[in-house]
Design a protein around this motif. Structure first.
Motif, PDB file in Angstrom:
ATOM      1  N   ALA A   1      40.462   5.964  13.594  1.00 38.19           N
ATOM      2  CA  ALA A   1      41.492   6.993  13.412  1.00 38.19           C
ATOM      3  C   ALA A   1      40.892   8.310  12.946  1.00 38.19           C
ATOM      4  CB  ALA A   1      42.533   6.508  12.414  1.00 38.19           C
ATOM      5  N   ALA A   2      39.853   8.226  12.148  1.00 36.57           N
ATOM      6  CA  ALA A   2      39.194   9.434  11.637  1.00 36.57           C
ATOM      7  C   ALA A   2      38.233  10.052  12.643  1.00 36.57           C
ATOM      8  CB  ALA A   2      38.446   9.105  10.355  1.00 36.57           C
ATOM      9  N   LYS A   3      38.039   9.339  13.775  1.00 41.60           N
ATOM     10  CA  LYS A   3      37.122   9.794  14.830  1.00 41.60           C
ATOM     11  C   LYS A   3      35.690   9.946  14.313  1.00 41.60           C
ATOM     12  CE  LYS A   3      40.486  12.154  17.809  1.00 41.60           C
ATOM     13  NZ  LYS A   3      41.715  11.759  17.118  1.00 41.60           N
ATOM     14  N   ILE A   4      35.259   8.898  13.585  1.00 44.68           N
ATOM     15  CA  ILE A   4      33.875   8.869  13.097  1.00 44.68           C
ATOM     16  C   ILE A   4      33.229   7.531  13.440  1.00 44.68           C
ATOM     17  CG2 ILE A   4      34.198  10.565  11.241  1.00 44.68           C
ATOM     18  CD1 ILE A   4      34.455   8.206   9.263  1.00 44.68           C
ATOM     19  N   ASP A   5      33.779   6.848  14.449  1.00 42.71           N
ATOM     20  CA  ASP A   5      33.201   5.571  14.858  1.00 42.71           C
ATOM     21  C   ASP A   5      32.371   5.748  16.116  1.00 42.71           C
ATOM     22  OD1 ASP A   5      35.185   6.033  16.716  1.00 42.71           O
ATOM     23  OD2 ASP A   5      36.029   3.999  16.622  1.00 42.71           O
TER      24      ASP A   5
ATOM     25  N   GLN B   1      18.979  27.562  20.446  1.00 47.25           N
ATOM     26  CA  GLN B   1      20.315  27.715  19.880  1.00 47.25           C
ATOM     27  C   GLN B   1      20.886  26.334  19.538  1.00 47.25           C
ATOM     28  OE1 GLN B   1      23.057  29.679  22.472  1.00 47.25           O
ATOM     29  NE2 GLN B   1      24.798  29.389  21.116  1.00 47.25           N
ATOM     30  N   LEU B   2      21.486  26.225  18.381  1.00 42.50           N
ATOM     31  CA  LEU B   2      22.076  24.956  17.972  1.00 42.50           C
ATOM     32  C   LEU B   2      23.455  24.783  18.586  1.00 42.50           C
ATOM     33  CD1 LEU B   2      21.253  24.767  14.159  1.00 42.50           C
ATOM     34  CD2 LEU B   2      20.154  23.497  15.996  1.00 42.50           C
ATOM     35  N   ARG B   3      23.712  23.557  19.052  1.00 37.99           N
ATOM     36  CA  ARG B   3      25.061  23.161  19.457  1.00 37.99           C
ATOM     37  C   ARG B   3      25.404  21.954  18.593  1.00 37.99           C
ATOM     38  NH1 ARG B   3      22.666  24.946  24.061  1.00 37.99           N
ATOM     39  NH2 ARG B   3      21.613  22.939  24.353  1.00 37.99           N
ATOM     40  N   LEU B   4      25.941  22.211  17.418  1.00 37.56           N
ATOM     41  CA  LEU B   4      26.140  21.160  16.428  1.00 37.56           C
ATOM     42  C   LEU B   4      27.603  20.772  16.343  1.00 37.56           C
ATOM     43  CD1 LEU B   4      24.370  20.715  13.064  1.00 37.56           C
ATOM     44  CD2 LEU B   4      26.842  20.489  13.140  1.00 37.56           C
ATOM     45  N   ILE B   5      27.849  19.485  16.472  1.00 37.96           N
ATOM     46  CA  ILE B   5      29.202  18.938  16.339  1.00 37.96           C
ATOM     47  C   ILE B   5      29.262  18.149  15.034  1.00 37.96           C
ATOM     48  CG2 ILE B   5      30.899  17.336  17.287  1.00 37.96           C
ATOM     49  CD1 ILE B   5      29.771  17.957  20.070  1.00 37.96           C
ATOM     50  N   LYS B   6      30.271  18.419  14.227  1.00 36.75           N
ATOM     51  CA  LYS B   6      30.481  17.675  12.990  1.00 36.75           C
ATOM     52  C   LYS B   6      31.650  16.719  13.172  1.00 36.75           C
ATOM     53  CE  LYS B   6      30.517  20.129   9.157  1.00 36.75           C
ATOM     54  NZ  LYS B   6      30.750  21.251   8.211  1.00 36.75           N
ATOM     55  N   LEU B   7      31.355  15.446  13.069  1.00 34.43           N
ATOM     56  CA  LEU B   7      32.404  14.425  13.068  1.00 34.43           C
ATOM     57  C   LEU B   7      32.606  13.977  11.633  1.00 34.43           C
ATOM     58  CD1 LEU B   7      31.286  12.232  16.116  1.00 34.43           C
ATOM     59  CD2 LEU B   7      32.880  14.157  16.102  1.00 34.43           C
ATOM     60  N   ALA B   8      33.786  14.229  11.107  1.00 29.62           N
ATOM     61  CA  ALA B   8      34.071  13.905   9.713  1.00 29.62           C
ATOM     62  C   ALA B   8      35.561  13.647   9.567  1.00 29.62           C
ATOM     63  CB  ALA B   8      33.633  15.051   8.805  1.00 29.62           C
ATOM     64  N   VAL B   9      35.957  13.182   8.411  1.00 28.48           N
ATOM     65  CA  VAL B   9      37.375  12.915   8.150  1.00 28.48           C
ATOM     66  C   VAL B   9      38.092  14.246   7.999  1.00 28.48           C
ATOM     67  CG1 VAL B   9      39.011  11.743   6.638  1.00 28.48           C
ATOM     68  CG2 VAL B   9      36.721  10.777   6.984  1.00 28.48           C
TER      69      VAL B   9
ATOM     70  N   GLY C   1      28.309   5.873  -7.159  1.00 26.23           N
ATOM     71  CA  GLY C   1      29.693   5.824  -6.691  1.00 26.23           C
ATOM     72  C   GLY C   1      29.831   4.832  -5.552  1.00 26.23           C
ATOM     73  N   SER C   2      30.574   3.765  -5.784  1.00 30.24           N
ATOM     74  CA  SER C   2      30.793   2.767  -4.730  1.00 30.24           C
ATOM     75  C   SER C   2      32.139   3.024  -4.052  1.00 30.24           C
ATOM     76  CB  SER C   2      30.758   1.358  -5.322  1.00 30.24           C
ATOM     77  OG  SER C   2      31.924   1.114  -6.091  1.00 30.24           O
ATOM     78  N   HIS C   3      32.431   2.232  -3.024  1.00 34.58           N
ATOM     79  CA  HIS C   3      33.724   2.302  -2.341  1.00 34.58           C
ATOM     80  C   HIS C   3      33.990   3.708  -1.788  1.00 34.58           C
ATOM     81  CE1 HIS C   3      33.953  -1.444  -4.446  1.00 34.58           C
ATOM     82  NE2 HIS C   3      35.112  -1.755  -3.899  1.00 34.58           N
ATOM     83  N   ALA C   4      32.968   4.275  -1.170  1.00 33.17           N
ATOM     84  CA  ALA C   4      33.102   5.633  -0.645  1.00 33.17           C
ATOM     85  C   ALA C   4      33.673   5.602   0.773  1.00 33.17           C
ATOM     86  CB  ALA C   4      31.741   6.325  -0.646  1.00 33.17           C
ATOM     87  N   GLY C   5      34.504   6.609   1.068  1.00 35.53           N
ATOM     88  CA  GLY C   5      34.953   6.837   2.432  1.00 35.53           C
ATOM     89  C   GLY C   5      36.119   5.980   2.884  1.00 35.53           C
ATOM     90  N   VAL C   6      36.594   6.276   4.110  1.00 31.94           N
ATOM     91  CA  VAL C   6      37.730   5.543   4.680  1.00 31.94           C
ATOM     92  C   VAL C   6      37.357   4.102   4.989  1.00 31.94           C
ATOM     93  CG1 VAL C   6      38.701   7.654   5.672  1.00 31.94           C
ATOM     94  CG2 VAL C   6      37.225   6.208   7.084  1.00 31.94           C
TER      95      VAL C   6
ATOM     96  N   GLU D   1      29.982  11.523   9.570  1.00 30.53           N
ATOM     97  CA  GLU D   1      30.020  11.154   8.145  1.00 30.53           C
ATOM     98  C   GLU D   1      31.396  10.662   7.739  1.00 30.53           C
ATOM     99  OE1 GLU D   1      29.756  14.538   5.425  1.00 30.53           O
ATOM    100  OE2 GLU D   1      30.021  15.859   7.141  1.00 30.53           O
ATOM    101  N   ASP D   2      31.385   9.720   6.801  1.00 29.64           N
ATOM    102  CA  ASP D   2      32.612   9.168   6.232  1.00 29.64           C
ATOM    103  C   ASP D   2      32.945   9.966   4.969  1.00 29.64           C
ATOM    104  OD1 ASP D   2      34.792   7.619   5.695  1.00 29.64           O
ATOM    105  OD2 ASP D   2      33.688   5.746   5.366  1.00 29.64           O
ATOM    106  N   HIS D   3      33.355  11.201   5.186  1.00 30.45           N
ATOM    107  CA  HIS D   3      33.540  12.181   4.109  1.00 30.45           C
ATOM    108  C   HIS D   3      34.383  13.295   4.705  1.00 30.45           C
ATOM    109  CE1 HIS D   3      32.247  15.565   1.439  1.00 30.45           C
ATOM    110  NE2 HIS D   3      31.922  14.634   0.556  1.00 30.45           N
ATOM    111  N   TRP D   4      35.035  14.073   3.856  1.00 34.36           N
ATOM    112  CA  TRP D   4      35.745  15.240   4.358  1.00 34.36           C
ATOM    113  C   TRP D   4      34.795  16.172   5.111  1.00 34.36           C
ATOM    114  CZ3 TRP D   4      40.509  14.296   4.726  1.00 34.36           C
ATOM    115  CH2 TRP D   4      41.290  13.775   3.679  1.00 34.36           C
ATOM    116  N   LEU D   5      35.359  16.964   5.982  1.00 29.03           N
ATOM    117  CA  LEU D   5      34.576  17.870   6.827  1.00 29.03           C
ATOM    118  C   LEU D   5      33.762  18.863   6.005  1.00 29.03           C
ATOM    119  CD1 LEU D   5      34.199  18.621   9.875  1.00 29.03           C
ATOM    120  CD2 LEU D   5      36.031  20.289   9.553  1.00 29.03           C
TER     121      LEU D   5
END
Length: 631
Positions: free
Chosen positions: A607-611, A584-592, A409-414, A555-559
């Motif tokens: 704009a998606a806050k994944i840069d 203990q994990l402190r995990l932040i997910k940055l995704a679209v 699959g090409s052309h993935a993500g924003v 990630e350049d993908h839905w949350l």
């Protein structure tokens, strides 16, 4: 044997197939006896005279293929196997029981079943793939027979198959439509209007033959004519009656998917003339040829790219595929009319005999790939990641078929930019991760892509490669290794305060963030998770321990369901994954998280806050919390 004796034998065999379908489903307490009874005459003639299959040698390349597209008629198929002498009556009566290979719909746990069916509309498209192999790759005279139900002709995938089969003049493909008029809840769209089916088929360029599906002479003549057609595929449109031969069932609604009770079974079997135990010697192929050679294997010479150059991973996929084509003559390629974007066009130009254009028909593309791997070819099928969602049911069923296919699959993500959200694959990682025994790969640079493509070729199951439209910097040397299931720790020290995990386009954003944070005295670890499934659990666990549980996934993908979910799953205990026993994990997910729009790749990543800006902010929030907690 004279003609009358032959007709009598076929009649007796057809009645046995009906009786056995009833017996098996009654013992099981479920199943589809009436759907199995309508095409019994058709199958009796096919099995006795026209099918060429060596049950003693499943791998005989000259064997005909039979695909039961109407997979709910599995009892009929199993009754055919009993008549052919390859399963016992005891096996037949194990239908649908736990541990039996005779499942409710056929799967390749049975050695004579090439692909799983039961999700309607898939058998004929897969048969197209097998027929492509027979005509263009094997170049052997075997035929591919496919039994369809009339209801499934409402599926668009059936007409994709009709179109591609005609386009490729697959005269080795013979479809049989069991027009029994009744679907699950009543009459089908066309009922017994066989002329309408024939008109549609002829409009697609097929030879269409209308017959009475219970007239053994007409059936025999239709099969005979079908074998003489040498310029187009053939469809036999057979008018039949559901539940044929039993007055209480024949052409009556309300019986779909219902087994008979014991007293009903007894009466039905008596009406059909009782149990029989006829054994048929199925004709073996007359030809004993081998598939043609598609070329001599050359040493694999993967492309190599200079560090610092900017190359799109989709470009590297095309280059690597071309190299693989020279090294492995059993590699074949399909595309859905975007080969100049996926760069499958380079393979098509170099090896046109091993390239099949599926045009904009993603369901047929995946189905053809499944069919081609039946004949042990290694199909790579590519399109935009977003459009593979059209074929998701075919991908799901490919896993049920234990198929070995490679999807790209090409052309993935924003990051694709101005084309807008309709073209952005943002669901693909979640979708492919959910497929049984799948492999999901997401490279970030060209050399990594080339090494991964080489490994895909022999990887079993459904293997998915996600590529990026934008050119990205080459960060790895061409001699580095990227084993599936691994990852790359791109930046690391004993002073790391947080771990940033990326893949593909976001890895490069993470590296930008690394440089900016380092200038501010904040050191982070950067991990390239190029293998999303299987994921490198050990490296992630170690990073979590070393950076006190501070993890950021970008990630350049839905949350939902993508890289972040894969990382979280790596810390959950399963039968295959150890429970994380660190801090203990402190995990932040940055995704679209919001619907994107058109814009430049840079604008959309921001704009998606994944840069890099978003990563810097997330790291600082974690480090601040850590400092506050220790203070």
């Amino acid at each position: 044997m004279n003609a009358q004796e032959q007709l009598h034998q076929w009649h007796e065999l057809a009645q046995q197939l009906r009786v056995d379908s009833i017996r098996a489903t009654t013992v099981a307490g479920s199943g589809h006896p009436t759907s199995s009874m309508s095409p019994a005459d058709l199958m009796a003639v096919l099995l006795s005279k026209y099918l060429r299959y060596d049950f003693d040698n499943l791998h005989n390349p000259n064997n005909d293929r039979f695909i039961l597209s109407k997979g709910h008629a599995a009892p009929l198929l199993y009754a055919m196997y009993k008549a052919a002498g390859v399963i016992s009556d005891e096996d037949l009566l194990s239908l649908r029981k736990l541990g039996s290979r005779l499942e409710g719909h056929p799967t390749p746990v049975i050695p004579w079943v090439d692909v799983a069916t039961g999700s309607l509309g898939q058998g004929l498209p897969i048969a197209v793939g097998i027929a492509l192999a027979g005509k263009y790759l094997d170049q052997l005279p075997y035929h591919v027979w496919t039994l369809l139900g009339d209801s499934e002709t409402s599926e668009g995938s059936i007409w994709e198959a009709f179109d591609r089969a005609s386009h490729y003049t697959l005269d080795n493909l013979i479809a049989i439509i069991d027009v029994n008029r009744l679907g699950q809840r009543g009459q089908t769209e066309l009922g017994w209007n066989t002329q309408a089916y024939a008109t549609r088929a002829r409009a697609f360029g097929w030879q269409a033959i209308e017959i009475d599906g219970h007239n053994l002479t007409e059936i025999e003549q239709a099969f005979s004519v079908a074998l003489t057609i040498n310029d187009r595929p053939t469809v036999i449109i057979a008018r039949t009656k559901k539940g044929k031969g039993v007055a209480a069932l024949e052409d009556l609604g309300g019986w779909h998917g219902k087994a008979l009770k014991a007293e009903q079974e007894k009466q039905a079997i008596a009406e059909l003339g009782g149990e029989r135990h006829i054994k048929i010697q199925v004709n073996k192929p007359e030809e004993q040829s081998q598939p043609v050679s598609l070329g001599k294997a050359q040493p694999l010479q993967l492309p190599a790219y200079d560090k610092g150059a900017k190359v799109a991973t989709r470009r590297a996929y095309g280059d690597a595929l071309l190299a693989l084509g020279a090294a492995q003559p059993d590699v074949v390629v399909l595309d859905a009319e975007v080969s100049n974007s996926t760069y499958a066009e380079d393979f098509a130009e170099a090896y046109p005999e091993r390239y099949f254009e599926m045009y904009i028909a993603e369901q047929q593309m995946v189905a053809a790939a499944v069919g081609l791997q039946v004949r042990k070819y290694k199909p790579f099928a590519s399109t935009f990641a977003a459009f593979l969602t059209r074929a998701y049911d075919f991908i799901r069923m490919a896993a049920v078929s234990r198929a070995n296919i490679k999807l790209v699959g090409s052309h993935a993500g924003v990051s694709i930019g101005q084309d807008g959200p309709s073209q952005m694959g943002l669901e693909d990682l979640a979708a492919f991760r959910a497929v049984c025994n799948s492999t999901v790969l997401y490279p970030s640079d060209a050399n990594q892509t080339a090494k991964i493509v080489a490994q895909m070729s022999d990887r079993p199951g459904v293997v998915y490669l996600r590529t990026t439209r934008e050119s990205t910097p080459v960060i790895y040397s061409s001699d580095e290794k990227f084993p599936i299931g691994g990852s790359k720790v791109v930046q690391s020290s004993d002073r790391d305060q947080a771990t940033v995990i990326g893949a593909g386009i976001t890895l490069h954003e993470a590296l930008k963030a690394y440089d900016r944070l380092k200038n501010e005295g904040i050191i982070i670890r950067v991990i390239d998770v190029y293998s999303v499934k299987p994921i490198d659990v050990q490296t992630l666990h170690q990073a979590a321990r070393d950076t006190k549980g501070n993890l950021i996934v970008v990630e350049d993908h839905w949350l939902e369901g993508g890289l972040g979910a894969a990382v979280l799953d790596a810390f959950a205990g399963t039968s295959n994954t150890p429970i994380y026993d660190g801090l203990q994990l402190r995990l932040i997910k940055l995704a679209v998280s919001d619907m994107p729009s058109s814009g430049t790749p840079e604008e959309l990543l921001h704009a998606a806050k994944i840069d890099a800006d978003a990563i810097v902010e997330a790291v600082k929030s974690q480090v601040k919390q850590l400092v506050g907690a220790s203070g």
